[in-house]
Design a protein around this motif. Structure first.
Motif, short mmCIF file in Angstrom:
data_model
loop_
_atom_site.label_atom_id
_atom_site.label_comp_id
_atom_site.label_asym_id
_atom_site.label_seq_id
_atom_site.Cartn_x
_atom_site.Cartn_y
_atom_site.Cartn_z
N MET A 1 0.83 -1.21 0.00
CA MET A 1 0.00 0.00 0.00
C MET A 1 0.87 1.26 0.00
O MET A 1 1.76 1.40 0.82
CB MET A 1 -0.91 0.03 1.23
N ARG A 2 0.58 2.14 -0.95
CA ARG A 2 1.26 3.43 -1.03
C ARG A 2 0.19 4.52 -1.03
O ARG A 2 -0.94 4.27 -1.45
CB ARG A 2 2.09 3.53 -2.32
N SER A 3 0.57 5.71 -0.61
CA SER A 3 -0.44 6.77 -0.53
C SER A 3 -0.94 7.18 -1.91
O SER A 3 -2.02 7.77 -2.04
CB SER A 3 0.12 7.96 0.24
N SER A 4 -0.19 6.83 -2.96
CA SER A 4 -0.63 7.16 -4.32
C SER A 4 -1.61 6.12 -4.89
O SER A 4 -2.11 6.29 -6.00
CB SER A 4 0.59 7.26 -5.24
N ASP A 5 -1.84 5.01 -4.16
CA ASP A 5 -2.69 3.94 -4.69
C ASP A 5 -4.17 4.21 -4.46
O ASP A 5 -4.57 4.59 -3.36
CB ASP A 5 -2.33 2.60 -4.02
N GLY A 6 -4.94 3.96 -5.51
CA GLY A 6 -6.40 4.05 -5.39
C GLY A 6 -7.06 2.70 -5.47
O GLY A 6 -8.28 2.60 -5.35
N THR B 1 -1.36 -3.43 -5.80
CA THR B 1 -1.92 -2.09 -5.69
C THR B 1 -1.48 -1.25 -6.87
O THR B 1 -0.41 -1.48 -7.47
CB THR B 1 -1.45 -1.37 -4.40
N PRO C 1 -2.45 2.96 -8.84
CA PRO C 1 -3.26 4.18 -8.76
C PRO C 1 -4.70 3.94 -9.21
O PRO C 1 -5.63 4.52 -8.65
CB PRO C 1 -2.53 5.15 -9.70
#
Lengths: 137, 81
Positions: free
Chosen positions: A19-24, A95, A97
């Protein structure tokens, strides 16, 4: 990091790796031991593996899928040994974007694992145990 | 020359060993070792080619020439996932 484990798969830990903060989008696939196979009742499955080659094949799969889907972060792990009905034998977390790439990468990983990774299952049911698939004559 | 033969899952059960040191003639191919196993084990006798072959942990064609010290594996169709 190893692609193989002898313990129940820690799904939240696997998800946390990708999980990365850029993933949607998070696409999660789990292969699960079911209670039937080709009309026969199944109680448990033993997964045998040739570990060094399995690790190599799984690393190849990760590298190929990562190259094909550069925006996707990938983690997957296969469990070995004796599993009961309802337990996960493999969990794949992808994951990205946007969802299309995450779904596609996840699907490609499970299909390739089933084709080339040297892991074999032996099913146990009320009538005894047998290897799944090819058995010679 | 010597090669190390590895067998897994149902093939190990059929042949009765998981690992064996083999003395093979120079110029031997993986398929030659398979043919030797076929001759000794009726359950695989009708299979002219092994399901899968690996040399030194990479999939190869069974016609691959072996070299001294190679690790040769015959691999039943996989069923992971």
């Amino acid at each position: 990091m190893s692609y193989l484990t002898d313990s129940p798969i820690d799904q939240p830990a696997l998800v946390a790796r990708v999980m990365r903060s850029s993933d949607g989008a998070l696409a999660l696939f789990a292969g699960v031991v079911r209670n039937h196979h080709q009309g026969k009742s199944v109680e448990s499955i033993f997964y045998e593996c040739w570990r060094p080659m399995a690790e190599k094949e799984m690393a190849k799969i990760e590298a190929d899928v990562a190259a094909a889907y550069p925006d996707v972060a990938i983690a997957f792990i296969h469990r070995l040994g004796l599993l009961q009905v309802g337990e996960a034998s493999i969990v794949i977390a992808c994951t990205s974007p946007h969802r299309d790439e995450a779904f596609a990468a996840c699907r490609e990983i499970i299909e390739r694992v089933k084709q080339t990774v040297p892991i074999w299952k032996r099913e146990k049911g009320p009538d005894g145990e047998e290897w799944v698939g090819w058995q010679g004559n | 020359m010597k090669v190390r033969l590895l067998l897994f899952a149902v093939l190990r059960d059929i042949v009765g060993t998981d690992e064996r040191e083999l003395e093979v003639a120079d110029g031997s191919r993986a398929i030659d070792v398979w043919n030797g196993l076929r001759a000794a084990h009726p359950r695989i006798a009708s299979y002219e080619r092994p399901p899968f072959t690996a040399v030194n942990q990479d999939y190869v064609q069974p016609e691959t020439m072996l070299r001294d010290g190679d690790e040769l594996a015959f691999i039943p169709p996989v069923s992971g996932g």
